[in-house]
Write an enzyme that holds these catalytic residues in place. Structure first.
Site, mmCIF file in Angstrom:
data_model
loop_
_atom_site.group_PDB
_atom_site.id
_atom_site.type_symbol
_atom_site.label_atom_id
_atom_site.label_comp_id
_atom_site.label_asym_id
_atom_site.label_seq_id
_atom_site.Cartn_x
_atom_site.Cartn_y
_atom_site.Cartn_z
ATOM 1 C CD GLU A 1 2.960 -7.299 0.030
ATOM 2 O OE1 GLU A 1 2.365 -7.664 1.071
ATOM 3 O OE2 GLU A 1 3.873 -7.951 -0.492
ATOM 4 C CB CYS B 1 -1.195 -4.174 6.546
ATOM 5 S SG CYS B 1 0.586 -4.274 6.672
HETATM 6 P P1 NAD Z 1 -6.082 2.733 -0.273
HETATM 7 O O1 NAD Z 1 -6.419 1.462 -0.971
HETATM 8 O O2 NAD Z 1 -7.153 3.724 -0.054
HETATM 9 O O3 NAD Z 1 -4.908 3.503 -1.083
HETATM 10 C C1 NAD Z 1 -3.664 2.918 -1.301
HETATM 11 C C2 NAD Z 1 -3.018 3.513 -2.542
HETATM 12 O O4 NAD Z 1 -3.696 3.046 -3.701
HETATM 13 C C3 NAD Z 1 -3.063 5.037 -2.620
HETATM 14 O O5 NAD Z 1 -1.828 5.496 -3.129
HETATM 15 C C4 NAD Z 1 -4.196 5.297 -3.605
HETATM 16 O O6 NAD Z 1 -4.085 6.528 -4.283
HETATM 17 C C5 NAD Z 1 -4.014 4.136 -4.554
HETATM 18 N N1 NAD Z 1 -5.209 3.727 -5.318
HETATM 19 C C6 NAD Z 1 -6.470 3.634 -4.866
HETATM 20 N N2 NAD Z 1 -7.289 3.163 -5.836
HETATM 21 C C7 NAD Z 1 -6.506 2.948 -6.921
HETATM 22 C C8 NAD Z 1 -6.757 2.476 -8.251
HETATM 23 N N3 NAD Z 1 -7.974 2.120 -8.643
HETATM 24 N N4 NAD Z 1 -5.720 2.374 -9.104
HETATM 25 C C9 NAD Z 1 -4.467 2.715 -8.717
HETATM 26 N N5 NAD Z 1 -4.174 3.195 -7.485
HETATM 27 C C10 NAD Z 1 -5.182 3.300 -6.593
HETATM 28 O O7 NAD Z 1 -5.400 2.321 1.128
HETATM 29 P P2 NAD Z 1 -5.001 3.229 2.367
HETATM 30 O O8 NAD Z 1 -6.239 3.662 3.085
HETATM 31 O O9 NAD Z 1 -4.010 4.265 1.972
HETATM 32 O O10 NAD Z 1 -4.206 2.166 3.270
HETATM 33 C C11 NAD Z 1 -4.802 1.292 4.168
HETATM 34 C C12 NAD Z 1 -4.946 -0.096 3.587
HETATM 35 O O11 NAD Z 1 -3.682 -0.564 3.120
HETATM 36 C C13 NAD Z 1 -5.384 -1.123 4.616
HETATM 37 O O12 NAD Z 1 -6.322 -1.975 4.030
HETATM 38 C C14 NAD Z 1 -4.094 -1.863 4.944
HETATM 39 O O13 NAD Z 1 -4.277 -3.169 5.451
HETATM 40 C C15 NAD Z 1 -3.422 -1.872 3.622
HETATM 41 N N6 NAD Z 1 -1.981 -2.072 3.757
HETATM 42 C C16 NAD Z 1 -1.466 -3.292 3.410
HETATM 43 C C17 NAD Z 1 -0.110 -3.542 3.582
HETATM 44 C C18 NAD Z 1 0.483 -4.877 3.235
HETATM 45 O O14 NAD Z 1 1.702 -4.953 3.116
HETATM 46 N N7 NAD Z 1 -0.306 -5.935 3.055
HETATM 47 C C19 NAD Z 1 0.721 -2.537 4.072
HETATM 48 C C20 NAD Z 1 0.171 -1.294 4.400
HETATM 49 C C21 NAD Z 1 -1.196 -1.083 4.226
#
Ligand code: NAD
Length: 497
Positions: free
Chosen positions: A253, A287
């Site tokens: 997601e 998102c």
């Molecule tokens: P992010 O990608 O920085 O982090 C999200 C999560 O992923 C965190 O828990 C982080 O620790 C983890 N993570 C990061 N790199 C990783 C890796 N290599 N392996 C495993 N885990 C890893 O995102 P953010 O800044 O917290 O959130 C914002 C983003 O999330 C935006 O792009 C938004 O659109 C997206 N988002 C999408 C949805 C959806 O349902 N499509 C919902 C909410 C947020």
């Protein structure tokens, strides 16, 4: 409510909030609110082993009984709604009503999952062989890893966990390192439900506190057959191939770049309300936030004027204060990202209205929302900037508008405002929007839990929450039972011995 009052209302003791290495700050004022002890990376094997052992017991519990645990979780969430909602506000900076709304979404998906626990339907299938019966059954699959983003610190966990638990799967939750307190408070609420439930295996829900390296341990483990990850496309690009490499199932997601088409027949007052909520709600950090407005040239000027007028009256500031509609961005880096995107938009021919850094509360990252009139869908418009920036582009024909709407790497949410049935149906048709969510006369954000949630292309293709998303948390088995005294082979194959 002060930060410390909100934390103690959510059940935290001082000892739990001190002595660790993960600093948690509130985006409201940048204040440090906790120093949490992180889960050592070396402990992840033990965490996964506990989930695996819980699975062997939980999968044998009848699904309606598993649903009872989720029903109790829903009850506990109802009782704790105000406290958890306030914590979402404290840690993610959402205005009070959006913080509460996020907890309501958890309650709603619990209700949905309780009903589901008495369904989990399979099929019976006509067999070509006499005296044979074919069926499809659904079985629990194993521990589910759930990685979540900061901007929805609890609801997406619930979309996954409520379904996984009734499907017979334990859950390991790796929340964003920016919002671990919401996860730990949810764990406390879950533990209250567990006590009332009575005989659940240990390790049904575990929360691990820390950064990406803990997520990576879940991504890499063959004992975590389903990995659901919510976050940026950058994260999904790292996670997806690693899960695929071990033939695991990834539910991704990721980022969105959501658009609204406003047609000449649209009810402009309704469109305006939808635009403002979906572009500036959660300070543009959903998102599904509205990021691109594709408006018919004949009404473009009028609509831009209405939006900029509406923006000028929005209260920006402390998200706990009554009347505030725009709270802070998550941190100073996000504010910098917003300013950089506005500079890029200007360099690419954009005309900017608003977007200045706002006074807000000292220490927080507050900005006025921006409307940017663009000459074309340039490079910066095709990127997701997690901030309240709305790019406006004009169109002449519906085909042009749909082509613009689809011409971005992301494919999460989309909508059209029109009173013309032909336009609405074209937008929803096979040659219309290419997104996972397509709405008519409703903005792109604020989805209900009853539908499957997710998007295509760089949004990752995952589906969570309602409809038949539960199938992602189970393994499908095809059964053929021969109740005859013959052994005919399928397709008429003869193999007599
Ligand atoms: P992010 O990608 O920085 O982090 C999200 C999560 O992923 C965190 O828990 C982080 O620790 C983890 N993570 C990061 N790199 C990783 C890796 N290599 N392996 C495993 N885990 C890893 O995102 P953010 O800044 O917290 O959130 C914002 C983003 O999330 C935006 O792009 C938004 O659109 C997206 N988002 C999408 C949805 C959806 O349902 N499509 C919902 C909410 C947020």
């Amino acid at each position: 409510m002060t930060h410390s009052a909100a934390l103690s209302a959510a059940g935290f003791t001082d000892a739990e909030l001190t002595g660790g290495t993960l600093t948690v700050r509130s985006p409201i004022d940048g204040a440090e609110v906790a120093q949490l002890v992180e889960t050592p990376a070396a402990e992840m094997l033990a965490v996964i082993a506990r989930a695996k052992s819980a699975f062997t017991a939980w999968r044998k519990v009848p699904a309606p009984r598993r649903g009872e645990l989720v029903r109790l979780l829903g009850e506990e969430l109802r009782a704790a709604k105000d406290e958890l909602g306030a914590l979402v506000t404290l840690e993610a900076g959402k205005i009070t009503s959006e913080g509460l709304g996020e907890v309501q979404e958890m309650i709603d998906i619990c209700d949905f999952a309780v009903g589901l626990s008495r369904q989990l339907y399979g099929l019976t299938i006509a067999s070509e062989r006499p005296g044979h019966r074919m069926a499809e059954t659904w079985h629990p699959i194993g521990p589910v890893g759930v990685i979540t983003a900061f901007n929805f610190p609890v609801a997406p966990w619930a979309w996954n966990a409520a379904l996984a638990l009734v499907c017979g799967d334990p859950v390991i939750w790796k929340p964003s390192e920016k919002t671990p307190l919401c996860a730990l408070a949810t764990l406390k609420i879950f533990e209250r439900a567990l006590i009332r439930f009575g005989d659940a295996p240990e390790g049904l829900l575990q929360v691990v506190v820390g950064g990406a390296e803990l997520g990576e341990a879940l991504v890499a483990s063959r004992d975590v057959p389903v990995l659901s990850a919510t976050g940026s496309t950058r994260m999904g690009r790292a996670v997806g191939p690693k899960v695929a490499e071990r033939f695991g199932r990834a539910i991704l997601e990721l980022g969105g770049n959501n658009a609204m088409i406003v047609a000449p027949s649209a009810d402009l007052d309704m469109a305006l309300r939808a635009i403002v909520f979906s572009a500036v709600g959660t300070a543009g950090q959903r998102c599904t936030s509205l990021r691109r407005l594709i408006v018919h040239e004949s009404i473009r000027e009028e609509l831009v004027a209405k939006i900029t007028a509406a923006y000028s009256s929005l209260a920006i500031g402390d998200p706990r204060a009554e009347g505030t509609l725009i709270g802070p961005l998550i941190d100073k880096a996000a504010l910098k990202g917003m300013q950089a995107a506005l500079e890029a938009a200007q360099a690419q021919g954009g005309k900017i209205h608003g977007g200045a850094i706002a006074a807000g509360v000292t220490g927080g990252a507050y900005a006025a929302p921006a409307v940017v009139e663009m000459p074309a869908q340039t490079e910066i418009v095709r990127e997701e900037t997690f901030a309240p920036i709305l790019y406006v582009m004009g169109y002449e024909t519906l085909d042009q508008a749909i082509a613009l709407q689809n011409d971005v790497p992301q494919g999460l949410s989309s909508c059209i405002f029109t009173l013309d049935l032909r336009e609405a149906e074209t937008f929803l048709s096979a040659s219309g929007s290419d997104c996972g969510i397509a709405n008519v006369n409703i903005g792109p954000s604020g989805a209900e839990i009853g539908g499957a949630f997710g998007g295509e292309k760089e949004t990752g293709g995952g589906r969570e929450s309602g409809s038949d998303a539960w199938k992602g948390y189970m393994r499908r088995q095809t059964n053929t039972v021969n109740y005859s005294s013959e052994l005919p082979l399928a397709q008429g194959v003869k193999f007599d011995i």
